[in-house]
Every structure is written in C-alpha cells, then in structure tokens.
Design an enzyme around this catalytic site. Structure first.
Site, PDB file in Angstrom:
ATOM      1  N   LYS A  67      -0.128  15.582   2.893  1.00 28.71           N
ATOM      2  CA  LYS A  67      -1.179  14.586   2.699  1.00 28.71           C
ATOM      3  C   LYS A  67      -1.753  14.764   1.300  1.00 28.71           C
ATOM      4  O   LYS A  67      -2.130  15.878   0.913  1.00 28.71           O
ATOM      5  CB  LYS A  67      -2.280  14.770   3.750  1.00 28.71           C
ATOM      6  CG  LYS A  67      -3.406  13.746   3.695  1.00 28.71           C
ATOM      7  CD  LYS A  67      -4.370  13.974   4.848  1.00 28.71           C
ATOM      8  CE  LYS A  67      -5.479  12.941   4.892  1.00 28.71           C
ATOM      9  NZ  LYS A  67      -6.385  13.150   6.047  1.00 28.71           N
ATOM     10  N   ALA A  92      -6.129   8.562   1.234  1.00 32.48           N
ATOM     11  CA  ALA A  92      -4.958   9.441   1.087  1.00 32.48           C
ATOM     12  C   ALA A  92      -3.737   8.770   1.689  1.00 32.48           C
ATOM     13  O   ALA A  92      -3.842   7.764   2.387  1.00 32.48           O
ATOM     14  CB  ALA A  92      -5.222  10.774   1.788  1.00 32.48           C
ATOM     15  N   GLN A  93      -2.568   9.335   1.386  1.00 28.21           N
ATOM     16  CA  GLN A  93      -1.352   8.912   2.063  1.00 28.21           C
ATOM     17  C   GLN A  93      -0.502  10.143   2.367  1.00 28.21           C
ATOM     18  O   GLN A  93      -0.707  11.220   1.806  1.00 28.21           O
ATOM     19  CB  GLN A  93      -0.589   7.876   1.261  1.00 28.21           C
ATOM     20  CG  GLN A  93       0.024   8.307  -0.030  1.00 28.21           C
ATOM     21  CD  GLN A  93       0.641   7.106  -0.769  1.00 28.21           C
ATOM     22  OE1 GLN A  93       0.140   5.981  -0.730  1.00 28.21           O
ATOM     23  NE2 GLN A  93       1.744   7.345  -1.467  1.00 28.21           N
ATOM     24  N   ASP A 105     -13.318  11.945  15.216  1.00 26.10           N
ATOM     25  CA  ASP A 105     -12.643  10.740  14.719  1.00 26.10           C
ATOM     26  C   ASP A 105     -11.390  10.476  15.547  1.00 26.10           C
ATOM     27  O   ASP A 105     -10.304  10.240  15.004  1.00 26.10           O
ATOM     28  CB  ASP A 105     -12.281  10.931  13.241  1.00 26.10           C
ATOM     29  CG  ASP A 105     -11.994   9.606  12.532  1.00 26.10           C
ATOM     30  OD1 ASP A 105     -12.439   8.559  13.038  1.00 26.10           O
ATOM     31  OD2 ASP A 105     -11.319   9.629  11.490  1.00 26.10           O
ATOM     32  N   ALA A 151       2.632   7.177   6.044  1.00 28.54           N
ATOM     33  CA  ALA A 151       1.418   6.428   6.376  1.00 28.54           C
ATOM     34  C   ALA A 151       0.532   6.362   5.143  1.00 28.54           C
ATOM     35  O   ALA A 151       0.597   7.235   4.270  1.00 28.54           O
ATOM     36  CB  ALA A 151       0.677   7.097   7.536  1.00 28.54           C
ATOM     37  N   SER A 152      -0.299   5.317   5.082  1.00 23.94           N
ATOM     38  CA  SER A 152      -1.184   5.146   3.937  1.00 23.94           C
ATOM     39  C   SER A 152      -2.557   4.696   4.436  1.00 23.94           C
ATOM     40  O   SER A 152      -2.659   3.790   5.265  1.00 23.94           O
ATOM     41  CB  SER A 152      -0.617   4.112   2.972  1.00 23.94           C
ATOM     42  OG  SER A 152      -1.470   3.936   1.871  1.00 23.94           O
ATOM     43  N   ALA A 153      -3.605   5.359   3.939  1.00 22.15           N
ATOM     44  CA  ALA A 153      -4.972   5.015   4.336  1.00 22.15           C
ATOM     45  C   ALA A 153      -5.829   4.848   3.090  1.00 22.15           C
ATOM     46  O   ALA A 153      -5.327   4.859   1.963  1.00 22.15           O
ATOM     47  CB  ALA A 153      -5.537   6.092   5.259  1.00 22.15           C
TER      48      ALA A 153
END
Length: 524
Positions: free
Chosen positions: A153, A133-134, A292, A128-130
């Site tokens: 992470k 961070a990924q 969150d 996953a990528s945000a």
C-alpha cells in the site's frame, strides 16, 4: 489556501444551490455580495431534492470531499435522515495514479537494494485504488517468510498537501455555518471538521495503521477465546514506513458477495452471529475496535464453510473506550434490553453525557417514547443500530454533548448490524449481544471483579510492603513534629494575647487617670 480552489468550491456550491441551506437573513454581508456577484452560477439542479444536490456537489469536489462526506454520513446524530441516507451512497472510486510512479515511491521509501533483493513480480496495475492510497501486488522473498504473496500500500504523491488545503477551506465554511446558520451551534461544524482532520491525517501515517493491525491481530491471536473467528493479515513492519505498508495478501470472499457465500454452503447464521460477537469482544474485552468495517474492508474465509472466519483489513481507523465509558455503555445496553428506561436516563446523567441539571423524569419519558413502540415488533424487524441513533438524537434534545468515541462506536455498530442482516436477515442482534453484555457487566461489577482488582494490585502491594514500616514511622514522626509546631504556635499566641491584654489594661488605666485628672481640673 489556493484562491482557485476556493473559487471552485464556491462555484460548485452555488451551481447545486447549496446556498439555499443558509437563510438569506443569516448570511453575512460578504456572502450576500458573493451571491450577487456570482449570480450566473445559480442553481442548475432545481429539479433535484436538496439532499441529493448536496451529495452530487460533494462527489464533484473530488476524493477528499468524498471521504469527508462518507464520514459525515455516519453522523446521524447531527444530520437530517435524508442527508445521511444520500451521503451513505458515496462511493470512494478514485482513478489510480501511474503504477511506475507508485513503484518509484516504494523504492524511495525502502531503498532500491532492499526492493530488488526481497521483492519480485511487482504488478504495475494496482489491485485497488482509493482517495489517499493505492495497493499493488508482489512477492516477498526472505529466509524468515519464504516466498510470500503480499500487497504493498502506497500513499498518493503530495496527497497531504491536497488534504490540508481542502481542510482549510472546510474550516472556513464551518466557521460561517457555526456563526450564521440558525442551527449552527447544535451541528458543531468546527468540531466535525477537526474530527475529520484528525482521522484523515492519522490515515496518512501508515506506521500507525501497521501498529493498529498488529495490535488487533494480537488481540485475536492463538490461545485466546475468539482466536479463530477473526483473522488479520500479517504485517511486515521491517519493510514498512510512514508512506508504504507491506502486508500479507488475503484471498477471502467479499462480504457483499452473498450468492457466492451461499453457493459455497457457508453457515450464514453463524457468520452473522460471529460478526456481532467479534465487535463486542473488541469493544468490551479489548477496548480496541476496528472502526471502519464497511464492506470494502471485510472479507470471509470460507475454507471451512461450517466454521467461517472473518478477515479484517485497513486498520487505519480504530476506536477506544476508557473503563468508565465501557461500564456506562454496557449498563445502558443491559438496561435497554430490560426496558429499564429510568436507569438509561440516570446513567446518561451520571456519566456526564447530559447536563447534571437534566430532569431524569422528563428524559426517561422521552427515551420511553422512542424505545417502547419497537418492543411490539418481532425482534428480527428491529434495527438495534437505528435505535441507538434515535437514542442519541433524543439525548441531543436534552443538550447531550457529542462524544467522539461513541460516534465511532455508533458508526461501527451500524456497519456490523448492516453486514449481519445482509448475510442473515433474521439476525437477532439483541439476543446475540445480550448474554455477552450481561456477563461482561457481572465480571466488571460483581464479586469476581473485586477479587480481580485485588489480584491485579497484588504486585504493587508486594512492592510497597517492605516500605510500610518506614512509611508508618515517617507518618508518626511528621505527626509528632506537626503537633509540636502547633503547640509552640499556640504558646506564642497565648503570650501575644497576654501581652495584648496587659497593653489594653495599661491603656484603660492610663485613660482612666487622664479622665480623672481632667475632671479634677475642671472642678477646681
């Protein structure tokens, strides 16, 4: 601050016509000059509503602004509904950075020897990528943990510099809005940007996220009341650092995969109700809640469909409430459930959330006007989270100060209720939460609470008990010495008064003699 970046932001705002949000008469001279100088960058999206243009502009400015827009979407106490709805559509879909670079950053953080000895099957392709961070998958090999599937992470390279630069630009625009926009003071843009800055800088410290996850896991550990309804992945803190987080890999079902959950026969009603109870347990029992809980951070363990478990990840943002806030909030909820609007109004005044000179009668009437109509609807059709938003909006008209801890709570409650209704549309959040809150208020304010407080203070009293005779003796001695000093002072004052009286008497006699002598002389 990069001049090029500032130009890019101004260009984007003008191209989407966002300068229209500020009345021309409110613009400072330099803003008017910029608008005239950059006239060729005028609105190229005139056919779109302004709220949509605002969202598109945020998206085009990149991940830092997107994340800011996501945070802003939860501030329904400040934004018009159409803006909040548009910003809620923002998706943090960011192109991943190079996997080899990520691997090198991880090795630099934990050391090459440690990485080579304990980690294998590192997947160069991110899971996953945000925006900040990924995540990459790997295996951890240790005597303590065995052969474990994990995720790592890692923060994006130089992301902190990018964030700080963009926040400086945001602060500049916030100052302009606060000063020149007619509604600038109410919107409190400077405070909103500062709140975002604190939140996102906290997220850049993965040690903080690790600590939050460990605490949340402890709160729902074995032997506690709700131990099997929420699972938090294991954190391997010995391999983690500020820029790298190593944690257990989970294999839950995304909470948005409704068809899959139904196909597996998951008890959706129980799952939804447990989500509500988990939230209120975090808030009122632990004073520590995951703030969150959007669908990307929440999964379901459906191994036992009749007994489903929630899984929470990404604990970078947590909220806390002090004892006073918890008590006032719980009492507000219970009073609202019982349609006691007078008490809701009085509690807002007592808590300091609205000014002390607020008319309780007027405030009660305003709250009643918002809340009473919804009681004519079936409970399943009522959004409790939206009611809370409306209450905050009403309170704002009475100059309610924005409470950051309550904003986080409101945001999380909206997430939880949205997830619950998505899973089980008939979810009656009121009936699910009311018994929990009523019991909590009784525990905090009833006879049990008094005895619990006494029990809590017994160790302190036991520690101080042997000192009590000495404390009493010192107090009496100090009192006696103080009394002696006061007596001595009084005696001195009396002597001074006597001396002053004698002086006055002598002065009067002397004056009388002088006057008599003068009269005698004149008579001769």
């Amino acid at each position: 601050m990069s001049s090029l970046r500032l130009y890019k932001i101004v260009q984007t705002f003008l191209q989407y016509g966002l300068d229209e949000l500020v009345p021309k008469k409110s613009l400072p001279w330099y803003a008017k000059l910029a608008r005239v100088s950059l006239f060729w960058l005028g609105n190229k999206h005139k056919d779109k509503p302004v709220a949509l243009r605002f969202r598109l502009a945020i998206e085009s400015l990149g991940p830092v602004f997107i994340k800011f827009g996501q945070m802003l979407s939860t501030r329904r106490d400040l934004l018009p509904p159409d803006f909040a709805d548009e910003l809620a559509l923002l998706q943090d879909q960011v192109v991943p950075f190079d996997g080899e670079k990520a691997k090198q950053l991880i090795i630099d953080a934990m050391g090459e020897d440690v990485f080579n000895e304990h980690f294998s099957e590192f997947n160069i392709e991110p899971l996953a990528s945000a925006s900040i961070a990924q995540v990459h998958t790997a295996k951890l090999h240790t005597e303590k943990h065995g052969n474990t599937n994990i995720v790592i992470k890692v923060l994006r390279p130089d992301i902190e510099k990018v964030i700080i630069a963009d926040i400086e630009v945001m602060s500049l625009f916030a100052g302009i809005v606060a000063r020149w926009l007619s509604d600038g003071k109410r919107l409190r843009p400077k405070e909103v940007v500062q709140e975002y800055k604190k939140t996102i800088l906290d997220e850049l410290d993965l040690n903080r996220e690790a600590a939050n996850a460990i605490q949340l896991k402890h709160n729902f550990s074995q032997g506690r009341e709700q131990d099997h309804v929420l699972y938090v992945p294991e954190i391997y803190s010995e391999y983690s650092s500020k820029h790298v987080l190593v944690m257990e890999r989970i294999y839950g079902i995304g909470v948005g995969e409704i068809e899959t959950l139904h196909a597996l026969g998951v008890d959706m009603k129980l799952l939804a109700e447990r989500g509500v109870k988990v939230f209120f347990t975090q808030v009122f029992r632990d004073s520590f809640f995951h703030a969150d809980m959007h669908p990307g951070n929440v999964f379901v363990d459906a191994t036992s469909p009749a007994d489903p478990t929630w899984i929470a990840i990404d604990c970078g943002i947590v909220g806390t409430l002090n004892q006073e806030d918890k008590r006032y909030l719980a009492e507000n909820f219970v009073a609202f459930f019982n349609r006691d609007y007078r008490k809701v109004a009085q509690l807002h005044v007592d808590s300091g959330w609205v000014p002390s000179n607020t008319s309780v009668d007027e405030f009660e009437f305003a709250i009643r006007a918002v809340c009473e109509p919804i009681f004519n609807k079936p409970l399943a059709e009522i959004s409790f989270g939206q009611v809370l938003v409306n209450l905050f909006s009403t309170a704002r008209r009475f100059n309610m100060e924005v409470q950051p801890q309550l904003v986080l709570l409101q945001k999380t409650l909206l997430y939880i209720e949205g997830l619950g209704r998505q899973l089980y549309p008939q979810l009656d959040l009121w009936q699910t939460a009311k018994p929990f809150l009523e019991n909590w208020v009784k525990e905090q304010m009833g006879i049990k609470a008094v005895f619990a407080k006494i029990k809590e203070n017994i160790p302190f009293w036991n520690e101080k008990l042997p000192e009590i005779p000495d404390l009493v003796y010192d107090y009496l001695r100090a009192g006696k010495e103080q009394q002696y000093k006061q007596t001595e002072l009084l005696t001195q004052l009396l002597k001074q008064n006597q001396q002053q009286s004698k002086s006055i008497t002598y002065a009067i006699i002397a004056s009388a003699l002088i006057i008599s002598a003068t009269l005698l002389f004149l008579s001769i």
